[in-house]
Design a protein around this motif. Structure first.
Motif, mmCIF file in Angstrom:
data_model
loop_
_atom_site.group_PDB
_atom_site.id
_atom_site.type_symbol
_atom_site.label_atom_id
_atom_site.label_comp_id
_atom_site.label_asym_id
_atom_site.label_seq_id
_atom_site.Cartn_x
_atom_site.Cartn_y
_atom_site.Cartn_z
ATOM 1 N N SER A 65 53.956 84.308 13.881
ATOM 2 C CA SER A 65 55.177 85.119 14.027
ATOM 3 C C SER A 65 54.936 86.551 13.577
ATOM 4 O O SER A 65 55.460 87.493 14.183
ATOM 5 N N LEU A 69 55.103 90.167 15.916
ATOM 6 C CA LEU A 69 55.856 91.403 15.655
ATOM 7 C C LEU A 69 55.093 92.628 16.145
ATOM 8 O O LEU A 69 55.690 93.581 16.639
ATOM 9 N N PRO A 72 53.841 91.578 20.852
ATOM 10 C CA PRO A 72 54.828 90.654 21.427
ATOM 11 C C PRO A 72 54.309 89.800 22.580
ATOM 12 O O PRO A 72 54.846 88.730 22.834
#
Length: 86
Positions: A65, A69, A72
């Protein structure tokens, strides 16, 4: 087993090659590079000092994750549960 000095592991998503690489680097050499950057502490006490499958899954989800950021495009490949699984 070989005896190594303490090192950090750097995980990088190379979008142009569609691969994730892992590199081991001496902590002292890495320290000036990471000074002042985003740091996300993971407190082992909060996980009862259990580095088990559930911990590894959550850590992996957090790392992916975080990569997403900044890059993408990796999200199109991700299908993961970010919350704990009972």
């Amino acid at each position: 087993m070989a005896n190594h000095s303490p090192y950090s592991v750097v995980l990088t998503y190379l979008e142009d090659r569609q691969e994730i690489t892992l590199q081991a680097i001496d902590r002292a050499k890495l320290a000036p590079v990471v000074a002042g950057t985003l740091e996300v502490p993971v407190l082992l006490e909060e996980h009862n000092f259990k580095l088990d499958d559930a911990f590894a899954r959550r850590l992996g989800a957090a790392v992916l994750s975080l990569i997403e950021l900044g890059q993408p495009a990796i999200g199109q490949y991700m299908s993961l549960t970010k919350d704990p699984i009972d």
